[in-house]
Motif scaffolding. Structure first.
Motif, PDB file in Angstrom:
ATOM      1  N   UNK A  56       0.827  -1.213   0.000  1.00  0.00           N
ATOM      2  CA  UNK A  56       0.000   0.000   0.000  1.00  0.00           C
ATOM      3  C   UNK A  56       0.857   1.257   0.000  1.00  0.00           C
ATOM      4  N   UNK A  57       2.002   1.213   0.685  1.00  0.00           N
ATOM      5  CA  UNK A  57       2.884   2.385   0.758  1.00  0.00           C
ATOM      6  C   UNK A  57       3.853   2.450  -0.420  1.00  0.00           C
ATOM      7  N   UNK A  76      -3.186  -0.734  -4.563  1.00  0.00           N
ATOM      8  CA  UNK A  76      -1.872  -0.103  -4.439  1.00  0.00           C
ATOM      9  C   UNK A  76      -1.696   0.968  -5.514  1.00  0.00           C
ATOM     10  N   UNK A  77      -1.022   2.057  -5.169  1.00  0.00           N
ATOM     11  CA  UNK A  77      -0.761   3.086  -6.188  1.00  0.00           C
ATOM     12  C   UNK A  77       0.177   2.563  -7.272  1.00  0.00           C
ATOM     13  N   UNK A 107      -2.824 -10.683  -2.043  1.00  0.00           N
ATOM     14  CA  UNK A 107      -4.271 -10.628  -2.182  1.00  0.00           C
ATOM     15  C   UNK A 107      -4.573  -9.697  -3.362  1.00  0.00           C
ATOM     16  N   UNK A 108      -5.463 -10.098  -4.235  1.00  0.00           N
ATOM     17  CA  UNK A 108      -5.791  -9.296  -5.408  1.00  0.00           C
ATOM     18  C   UNK A 108      -6.219  -7.890  -4.988  1.00  0.00           C
ATOM     19  N   UNK A 109      -7.009  -7.775  -3.946  1.00  0.00           N
ATOM     20  CA  UNK A 109      -7.484  -6.470  -3.497  1.00  0.00           C
ATOM     21  C   UNK A 109      -6.336  -5.548  -3.093  1.00  0.00           C
ATOM     22  N   UNK A 110      -5.317  -6.100  -2.412  1.00  0.00           N
ATOM     23  CA  UNK A 110      -4.196  -5.241  -2.019  1.00  0.00           C
ATOM     24  C   UNK A 110      -3.395  -4.791  -3.239  1.00  0.00           C
TER      25      UNK A 110
END
Length: 133
Positions: free
Chosen positions: A22-23, A111-112, A104-107
């Motif tokens: 995410x970062x 993600x940017x 995970x596909x969602x993560x």
């Protein structure tokens, strides 16, 4: 921070890399090799990457300035990671999203994404067109 594991298709090459998806986000480049490979990666510091298995199975392709090494499995042909050195980030390893085994596909889709204009040797800027990447 999470440890992700990745591998080529046949399993000859395996690695681990520590990052916060995410970062950190992901990166896509429009240079000739990245465009042909549909390269989509997570760029991490070299110290956050560990080759667990398969050094002998790795092939490496360098072109142009021979700055970055594009590493692939010589058994199955899958591009697993690239290595290089960025003026902004220092030594890095860019693990291909496609070779990650445990995300995970969602993560990933949350993600940017950072785009790089490698085609014009403008590594600090995004290209004008990114839809094809």
């Amino acid at each position: 921070m999470k440890t992700y594991r990745g591998s080529c298709h046949c399993g000859a090459v395996r690695y681990e890399a520590d990052f916060d998806l995410a970062a950190t986000g992901t990166v896509k480049c429009n240079c000739s090799i990245c465009t042909k490979m549909r390269f989509w990666a997570v760029q991490v510091g070299a110290s956050a990457f560990r080759l667990v298995q398969g050094k002998e199975a790795l092939g490496e392709y360098r072109f142009g300035a021979h700055r970055d090494g594009h590493c692939f499995c010589r058994v199955c042909g899958v591009n697993v990671f690239s290595t290089g050195e960025s003026v902004l980030r220092g030594p890095f390893v860019a693990v291909t999203v496609a070779s990650l085994d445990d995300f995970e596909v969602e993560e990933l889709v949350s993600a940017p994404v950072r785009y790089i204009d490698g085609a014009n040797d403008n590594w600090g800027a995004a290209p004008v067109e990114t839809r094809h990447l």
